[in-house]
Design a protein around this motif. Structure first.
Motif, PDB file in Angstrom:
ATOM      1  N   MET A  15     -46.229 -52.461  -1.415  1.00 17.19           N
ATOM      2  CA  MET A  15     -45.737 -53.492  -0.501  1.00 17.19           C
ATOM      3  C   MET A  15     -46.574 -53.550   0.773  1.00 17.19           C
ATOM      4  SD  MET A  15     -43.328 -55.776   0.068  1.00 17.19           S
ATOM      5  CE  MET A  15     -41.640 -55.616  -0.517  1.00 17.19           C
ATOM      6  N   ALA A  16     -46.986 -52.364   1.259  1.00 10.71           N
ATOM      7  CA  ALA A  16     -47.716 -52.303   2.526  1.00 10.71           C
ATOM      8  C   ALA A  16     -49.055 -53.018   2.453  1.00 10.71           C
ATOM      9  CB  ALA A  16     -47.920 -50.846   2.922  1.00 10.71           C
ATOM     10  N   ARG A  47     -49.579 -55.998   1.200  1.00  9.87           N
ATOM     11  CA  ARG A  47     -49.465 -57.450   1.221  1.00  9.87           C
ATOM     12  C   ARG A  47     -49.453 -58.003   2.650  1.00  9.87           C
ATOM     13  NH1 ARG A  47     -50.676 -56.557  -3.078  1.00  9.87           N
ATOM     14  NH2 ARG A  47     -49.600 -56.790  -5.070  1.00  9.87           N
ATOM     15  N   GLY A  48     -50.611 -57.960   3.287  1.00  5.31           N
ATOM     16  CA  GLY A  48     -50.733 -58.631   4.578  1.00  5.31           C
ATOM     17  C   GLY A  48     -50.168 -57.870   5.763  1.00  5.31           C
ATOM     18  N   GLY A  49     -49.698 -56.659   5.544  1.00  2.00           N
ATOM     19  CA  GLY A  49     -49.104 -55.900   6.637  1.00  2.00           C
ATOM     20  C   GLY A  49     -50.134 -55.060   7.383  1.00  2.00           C
ATOM     21  N   ILE A  50     -49.608 -54.106   8.114  1.00  2.00           N
ATOM     22  CA  ILE A  50     -50.460 -53.218   8.902  1.00  2.00           C
ATOM     23  C   ILE A  50     -51.002 -52.134   7.968  1.00  2.00           C
ATOM     24  CG2 ILE A  50     -50.413 -51.525  10.774  1.00  2.00           C
ATOM     25  CD1 ILE A  50     -47.883 -53.280  11.762  1.00  2.00           C
ATOM     26  N   VAL A  62     -55.699 -55.061   8.860  1.00  2.00           N
ATOM     27  CA  VAL A  62     -54.641 -55.847   8.239  1.00  2.00           C
ATOM     28  C   VAL A  62     -54.931 -55.890   6.741  1.00  2.00           C
ATOM     29  CG1 VAL A  62     -53.600 -58.141   8.186  1.00  2.00           C
ATOM     30  CG2 VAL A  62     -54.372 -57.192  10.346  1.00  2.00           C
TER      31      VAL A  62
END
Lengths: 202, 635
Positions: free
Chosen positions: A47-48, A50-53, A16
């Motif tokens: 963007m990916a 910021r807390g994403g997968i 993550v």
């Protein structure tokens, strides 16, 4: 696990955003590069992050063209989070192995009731993959005195399956961590490396 | 004097930077945008270590950047301009005209595509814009090739006096590989300007001549590309005609090459690689086509080479329905497309290497999505929370940046393009005003995006008496793309000091009469100011109210953003309302099912303490260091 030297080795590191996936993949790539392999790696930014997968592909061998690992070709899936390990098992090769931290990060959407977190993630890994290595990495890191050592412990575990020189691992790990934490990270690496075969594995 | 060669495990963007310096590039301008952002900083870093003369600038937007680089090329220097693919839309006005005018020194425009899309608002294909602008384009398949192509692109640009585009896709920009280079000799050129109004200030009559000249250049470049075997060509042909051949470029070429080699079928299915899709080297393709019964075209993201192949009956690709029109051509998708093509021509299918059962299991499990979220401590979260609180019924127009994630807090309704928070707010205001309605509208835009393309929209809105509240989320950095400086601070791309241009001066210069500066960490004060602003917007003599919500980014300026980290705790009095989780959406606040209340993750928590103002029940408290006692927050 052993491959002919000309074959491409594929390691998929997942987690993550903020868990240190990119740094871990950089360390592995550097070790493979210094061991004389052609290395290609792919990572995510923007963007990916910021807390994403987050996933990072590392491929090494005598010659590698694409930085992306084809589906069904992952030799080692190194997961920093349990549900993320499950997410990517479809990418494993028939003999591919999972190394996963037992840490569970439940996204906020689960508490709103709109999605569920796989409670039986461990048993899915046990059932669907061959001899997964599940590690209480967070607990071990806390015992060593710093929760941020999780990545180094997991890299230590992975190092046992990847057949790259131990000395090169140690050198790259010491170069890539802050000077003050060098010894601690090396200890964490060795602890991880010792796990395969010891009792903390299930 | 002699220094030995150097090897580094470079990012694709670093490889491009290296190639630019090896090509003698002296001027690089850019506006940051994923996946292009690292090219300029890498070029600056390598130029410093090699002792090369290089001017770098973060321009305020891509059009400005291209004009700056173009002028440098007009002086005879070699120049480059870097941006993401949607940035090229902003710079297109400049590019279209620059193609006619031509250059003196080489000019390479690097426009990075984002098939997926991973971090963009469109999946557009830069090669189509190259075709529209009549500018040659190179399409690299890996970082090393991007480095070689950028050098060749610079040579071609200068030889034919035409801007040239390098179009790396995200998997080239953000791939890494080891690259070795020898010391780079400095080859500085002095700027010169030769007056030539019929070229540099051409009127329409001369533009016709320039257009004719441009078409001639493209014809000659196409011929050159047909012999550029380093980037274009296929392996020695098998005897006779094969049932299936592949024409591929960019990352899909690298993927299909690996795939065929893994399967041991590279001799059976020949691949023609085209690294220069425009002007399309037709003679190479025609020769290849004559040796294949069918040809599958694999390219990202649109159909470009495919439409240049004249014998459409032999060609499979997007137009024939074989290749999807959207989404990244990831390895498994290429494997599916290739497998179908092999079956259709009667060849053996690919060996299935993954277990379909596992994928069905994955679908059943419905693993939780992890949507991107603002960081713990992010000042934008506080600002959005206050906006929702002050004007819950407003229309929320927003913009491109981290703060698009205000979506999660229900405070973003629209996100069109750079600057559209303001221009769409104007449009909404006028559309409702025509019906005699004054709808509350709150526009949110980041500081960097405001400098990029906010001013024209704000001027326009003031001039045309649009009525809305504008909140400029000023975190004093371009955060999403990796912490590049903004004109507000005056720090330049090379770290030197320029002249700061404060936001408030720009806003006032646009004719705005109501301007307040508030720290969004102080939620009650921001709520109060928003209400005052809305009162002003509503007055007959009012207008646009601008509030600058100023607080440094927690990632870029940890110490300044949170000088005194608070230790926080949630008490048993928590009433399980989940407002802190669902409405405030801080990633450090989780719901502890066992305890039956919200809990704070001490590793994730940034210690900003904004949540103290949010809990309606005052159950979030600060843990005081000295006595270890908990004092309820007063406020």
């Amino acid at each position: 696990m052993a491959k002919a030297s000309w074959e491409v080795n594929n390691v998929l590191i997942v987690g993550v955003g903020g868990q240190g996936v990119i740094l871990a993949s950089e360390i592995l790539s550097e070790v493979a590069m210094r061991s004389g392999f052609d290395v290609k790696k792919s990572e995510v930014h923007g963007m990916a992050q910021r807390g994403g997968i987050v996933s990072s592909h590392v491929r090494y061998g005598s010659e590698v063209a694409s930085p992306l690992i084809p589906q069904g070709e992952v030799d080692v899936l190194l997961a920093f989070e349990l549900a993320e390990a499950v997410r990517w098992i479809g990418f494993l090769s028939p003999k591919g192995r999972v190394i996963a931290s037992r840490q569970r990060l439940v996204p906020p959407i689960v508490s709103t009731g709109l999605a569920s977190y796989p409670e039986d993630a461990e048993s899915i890994l046990q059932r669907e993959t061959w001899a997964p290595v599940l590690v209480d990495a967070q607990q071990l890191a806390n015992q060593l005195g710093n929760p941020r050592l999780v990545n180094t412990i997991l890299l230590g575990v992975a190092s046992r399956l990847l057949e790259l020189p131990h000395r090169t691992w140690r050198r790259v790990v010491s170069e890539r961590v802050p000077k003050a934490y060098r010894e601690l990270n090396l200890a964490a690496f060795e602890q991880g490396r010792g796990i395969l075969g010891s009792s903390s594995v299930s | 004097m002699s220094r030995s060669s150097r090897t580094e495990f470079l990012l694709g963007n670093g490889a491009i930077a290296l190639g630019l310096l090896e090509a003698g590039c002296q001027v690089i301008s850019s506006y940051p945008g994923t996946p292009s952002s690292e090219i300029l900083p890498e070029a600056h870093r390598i130029a410093e270590s090699e002792g090369l003369p290089l001017y770098v600038e973060w321009s305020v937007n891509e059009k400005v950047a291209l004009d700056v680089a173009f002028a440098a090329a007009v002086t005879g220097k070699r120049a480059a301009c870097c941006m993401k693919q949607v940035g090229l839309n902003v710079a297109l006005d400049s590019l279209m005209s620059a193609a006619y005018m031509g250059t003196v020194g080489g000019l390479v425009v690097i426009s990075c595509d984002d098939p997926g899309p991973h971090s963009s608002q469109t999946e557009q294909d830069t090669r189509l814009l190259a075709r529209a602008a009549k500018v040659p384009v190179f399409d690299p398949s890996c970082p090393e090739e991007a480095r070689e192509m950028v050098r060749t692109a610079m040579e071609i640009s200068e030889e034919f006096r035409i801007p040239v585009i390098l179009r790396p896709a995200i998997r080239v920009c953000h791939a890494r590989q080891d690259l070795c280079w020898d010391p780079i000799p400095p080859r500085p050129r002095r700027a010169e300007f030769q007056r030539n109004p019929t070229r540099w200030a051409a009127t329409p009559r001369f533009r016709l001549k320039l257009h004719e000249e441009l078409n001639g250049k493209l014809k000659r470049i196409e011929e050159r590309f047909a012999t550029l075997y380093r980037f274009n060509g296929s392996d020695p042909a098998a005897e006779g005609v094969v049932p299936l051949g592949i024409i591929a470029g960019g990352v899909p070429f690298a993927v299909v090459k690996d795939l065929l080699e893994e399967e041991g079928r590279e001799k059976e299915v020949p691949v023609l690689k085209i690294g220069t899709p425009y002007p399309f080297p037709e003679s190479l393709a025609e020769e290849f086509l004559s040796r294949c019964e069918k040809v599958l075209v694999l390219e990202e993201t649109d159909a470009v080479m495919e439409v240049f192949l004249r014998d459409r009956r032999k060609v499979w690709g997007r137009l024939s329905g074989h290749v999807p029109w959207e989404g990244e051509l990831i390895p498994q998708r290429i494997a599916e497309v290739l497998d179908r093509a092999l079956r259709d021509v009667g060849l053996d299918p690919l060996e299935a290497s993954s277990d379909p059962e596992v994928f069905h299991l994955m679908e059943r499990l419905q693993l939780p999505v992890r949507r991107p979220t603002l960081c713990p401590g992010c000042p934008h979260r506080a600002a959005f929370y206050a906006i929702r609180k002050a004007l819950p019924k407003a229309i929320f127009t927003s913009d491109i940046g981290c703060y698009t994630l205000g979506l999660n807090l229900g405070a973003v309704d629209t996100c069109l393009d750079m600057g559209a928070a303001i221009t769409m707010a104007s449009g909404f205001s006028q559309a409702f005003a025509q019906d005699g309605e004054l709808r509350p509208i709150v526009a949110t835009i980041g500081d960097s995006t405001f400098y990029h393309s906010g001013t024209a929209g704000l001027l326009n809105a003031v001039y045309n008496d649009a009525r809305f509240l504008l909140v400029i989320l000023d975190n004093q950095v371009t955060a999403m793309t990796g912490m590049q400086p903004t004109p507000g601070l005056g720090v330049r791309a090379d770290g030197s000091l320029g002249k700061a241009v404060p936001l408030e001066r720009v806003v006032e210069g646009c004719g705005v009469q109501f301007l307040r500066i508030v720290d969004p960490y102080e939620i009650p004060s921001l709520v109060r100011t928003l209400k005052e602003g809305w009162d002003y917007v509503r007055e007959p003599q009012g207008g646009i109210a601008v509030i600058i919500a100023r607080h440094p980014c927690v990632l870029a300026y940890r110490e300044e953003a949170i000088p005194q980290k608070k230790r926080l705790k949630i008490l048993e009095t928590c009433k399980e309302c989940r407002l802190c989780i669902e409405r405030f959406e801080c990633p450090a606040i989780l719901f502890d099912e066992e305890a039956g209340r919200a809990a704070i993750d001490p590793v994730l928590c940034a210690g900003c303490g904004v949540c103290l103002q949010v809990c309606p029940n005052k159950s979030i408290v600060e843990v005081k260091e000295e006595a270890g006692q908990e004092a309820p927050h007063k406020g």
